[in-house]
Enzyme design. Structure first.
Site, PDB file in Angstrom:
ATOM      1  N   HIS A   1       9.044  20.566  16.052  1.00 45.71           N
ATOM      2  CA  HIS A   1       7.588  20.644  15.951  1.00 45.71           C
ATOM      3  C   HIS A   1       7.070  21.985  16.475  1.00 45.71           C
ATOM      4  O   HIS A   1       6.022  22.455  16.050  1.00 45.71           O
ATOM      5  CB  HIS A   1       6.971  19.480  16.748  1.00 45.71           C
ATOM      6  CG  HIS A   1       5.486  19.498  16.813  1.00 45.71           C
ATOM      7  ND1 HIS A   1       4.687  19.700  15.712  1.00 45.71           N
ATOM      8  CD2 HIS A   1       4.627  19.326  17.880  1.00 45.71           C
ATOM      9  CE1 HIS A   1       3.420  19.645  16.081  1.00 45.71           C
ATOM     10  NE2 HIS A   1       3.357  19.442  17.382  1.00 45.71           N
TER      11      HIS A   1
ATOM     12  N   ASN B   1       0.834  -1.193   0.000  1.00 39.19           N
ATOM     13  CA  ASN B   1       0.000   0.000   0.000  1.00 39.19           C
ATOM     14  C   ASN B   1       0.871   1.246   0.000  1.00 39.19           C
ATOM     15  O   ASN B   1       2.066   1.189   0.294  1.00 39.19           O
ATOM     16  CB  ASN B   1      -0.888   0.045   1.253  1.00 39.19           C
ATOM     17  CG  ASN B   1      -1.758  -1.179   1.397  1.00 39.19           C
ATOM     18  OD1 ASN B   1      -2.422  -1.607   0.463  1.00 39.19           O
ATOM     19  ND2 ASN B   1      -1.744  -1.768   2.580  1.00 39.19           N
TER      20      ASN B   1
ATOM     21  N   HIS C   1       2.289   9.047  18.276  1.00 42.61           N
ATOM     22  CA  HIS C   1       3.346   9.727  17.534  1.00 42.61           C
ATOM     23  C   HIS C   1       4.354  10.401  18.440  1.00 42.61           C
ATOM     24  O   HIS C   1       4.155  10.552  19.643  1.00 42.61           O
ATOM     25  CB  HIS C   1       2.749  10.746  16.549  1.00 42.61           C
ATOM     26  CG  HIS C   1       2.067  11.903  17.192  1.00 42.61           C
ATOM     27  ND1 HIS C   1       0.739  11.870  17.541  1.00 42.61           N
ATOM     28  CD2 HIS C   1       2.515  13.142  17.562  1.00 42.61           C
ATOM     29  CE1 HIS C   1       0.390  13.033  18.085  1.00 42.61           C
ATOM     30  NE2 HIS C   1       1.457  13.811  18.118  1.00 42.61           N
TER      31      HIS C   1
ATOM     32  N   HIS D   1       2.160  13.806  12.685  1.00 44.34           N
ATOM     33  CA  HIS D   1       1.650  13.763  14.054  1.00 44.34           C
ATOM     34  C   HIS D   1       0.289  13.073  14.102  1.00 44.34           C
ATOM     35  O   HIS D   1      -0.650  13.535  14.762  1.00 44.34           O
ATOM     36  CB  HIS D   1       1.607  15.174  14.633  1.00 44.34           C
ATOM     37  CG  HIS D   1       2.942  15.839  14.622  1.00 44.34           C
ATOM     38  ND1 HIS D   1       3.818  15.799  15.696  1.00 44.34           N
ATOM     39  CD2 HIS D   1       3.597  16.512  13.639  1.00 44.34           C
ATOM     40  CE1 HIS D   1       4.932  16.436  15.376  1.00 44.34           C
ATOM     41  NE2 HIS D   1       4.821  16.874  14.135  1.00 44.34           N
TER      42      HIS D   1
ATOM     43  N   HIS E   1       4.454  21.497  24.944  1.00 43.39           N
ATOM     44  CA  HIS E   1       5.118  21.767  23.670  1.00 43.39           C
ATOM     45  C   HIS E   1       6.162  22.876  23.823  1.00 43.39           C
ATOM     46  O   HIS E   1       7.309  22.733  23.387  1.00 43.39           O
ATOM     47  CB  HIS E   1       4.084  22.188  22.617  1.00 43.39           C
ATOM     48  CG  HIS E   1       3.224  21.083  22.122  1.00 43.39           C
ATOM     49  ND1 HIS E   1       2.113  20.629  22.804  1.00 43.39           N
ATOM     50  CD2 HIS E   1       3.302  20.324  20.991  1.00 43.39           C
ATOM     51  CE1 HIS E   1       1.541  19.655  22.120  1.00 43.39           C
ATOM     52  NE2 HIS E   1       2.249  19.453  21.016  1.00 43.39           N
TER      53      HIS E   1
END
Length: 263
Positions: free
Chosen positions: A83, A66, A77, A73, A212
Site C-alpha cells: 500500500h 449483488n 480495512h 481501502h 504507513h
C-alpha cells in the site's frame, strides 16, 4: 496439553458461548466514510456502490445477489505493505502473498478514548505506551496493537468522522516514535478506529505519515476504521483479520473479529 487438545477445547468454548466473538468491523455501504486526500495530491477512492443483479425476479428467479464497486481501502480495512511506497519491493507485501499465519494473533488494546475525546489531535507517545505496559503487561513480538479512541461512534456521520477543516483532518493517532518502538518489539501490525492508521495531521510529521511509512517498510500490517474496541479487554483477546486474496492487492475490506473470554 497438545495442540489438538487446545484447539478442541477452544472449539468447544466457542460453540458453548464461553468464548465471545466481538465484531470489530463497521458497516460497509454507500454511506461508509472514506479518506479524502487533497485534489492536487491524489485521486480519491469513490464511494461504495452496491448493484443488484437479481432479487428472486426475472433476472434470477430463485436467488438474490449483488455486485460491488469499492476500493481496497474502504471501511474497516487492511493495509498490506505494498500500500505504501516504502513496502513496494516486498514480494510478500500483497494480500495474495502475505503470510496468513500472522493474521491471527493476541491483541493489545490501548485505551486512550478519554484523551481523544478531549483533544481530536491527541498523539500517542512512547511515554503513554510504556505507562500502559507498566499497568497491563509488556507488548510482545507477534502481537497486534490497536489504539482505542472510540472514534467509531462517529461512523454514521462522515463530517464528524473525518473531522477536517481548512487546516486539515483532526483525528488521533500515533507518533513516529511509537510506531518505531512497536516495530522494534516485533508486533504484527497496528490498528486504529479512525479512517487511517495515522493521525489526521501526520502529513506534517517526520517522516510524513509514519504509521504507513514505517509499518510497511518493515513488513508490518495496518488496520483502519476498526469498531467496538470498547468491548475488548486491554489484554487477553485474540484478533482475527482476513483480507481478501486479491491478486497483487494492496489492501482489502475486512470483517475483523476478536475472541475474548465471556465475562
Amino acid at each position: 496439553m497438545s495442540a489438538s487438545n487446545v484447539l478442541g477445547e477452544l472449539g468447544g468454548m466457542i460453540a458453548s458461548g464461553g468464548i465471545e466473538v466481538v465484531d470489530c468491523s463497521g458497516l460497509l455501504g454507500p454511506n461508509t466514510p472514506l479518506l479524502k486526500l487533497p485534489e492536487d495530491l491524489a485521486k480519491n477512492t469513490p464511494k461504495v456502490v452496491i448493484h443488484k443483479i437479481s432479487n428472486y425476479d426475472n433476472d434470477g428467479p430463485f436467488w438474490a445477489w449483488n455486485w460491488l464497486e469499492l476500493g481496497e481501502h474502504s471501511g474497516t480495512h487492511f493495509d498490506a505493505p505494498h500500500h505504501w511506497i516504502t513496502g513496494k519491493d516486498n514480494p510478500e507485501g500483497y494480500t495474495d502473498t502475505l503470510d496468513v499465519q500472522r493474521l491471527i494473533a493476541p491483541v493489545n488494546v490501548l485505551d486512550f478514548s478519554k484523551e481523544s475525546a478531549a483533544d481530536p489531535d491527541f498523539l500517542l507517545t512512547i511515554d503513554h505506551v510504556k505507562a500502559w505496559e507498566a499497568e497491563h503487561g509488556e507488548i510482545k513480538a507477534g502481537e497486534w496493537v490497536v489504539m482505542r479512541s472510540d472514534w467509531d461512534q462517529y461512523a454514521d456521520d462522515e463530517e464528524k468522522y473525518l473531522n477536517a477543516n481548512e487546516t486539515g483532518p483532526h483525528t488521533p493517532g500515533p507518533t513516529a516514535e511509537v510506531i518505531q518502538y512497536l516495530i522494534d518489539k516485533g508486533i504484527v501490525g497496528w490498528g486504529t478506529q479512525c479512517v487511517g492508521t495515522d493521525a489526521g495531521l501526520a502529513g506534517e510529521m517526520d517522516p510524513p505519515f509514519p504509521a504507513h511509512n514505517l509499518l510497511h517498510a518493515n513488513n508490518r500490517f495496518g488496520l483502519a476504521s476498526l469498531a467496538n474496541l470498547d468491548k475488548l479487554p486491554a489484554k487477553g483477546a485474540i484478533l482475527i483479520v482476513a483480507p481478501l486474496k486479491i491478486e497483487n492487492g494492496t489492501g482489502s475490506p475486512i470483517r475483523a473479529l476478536a475472541l475474548k473470554p465471556k465475562a
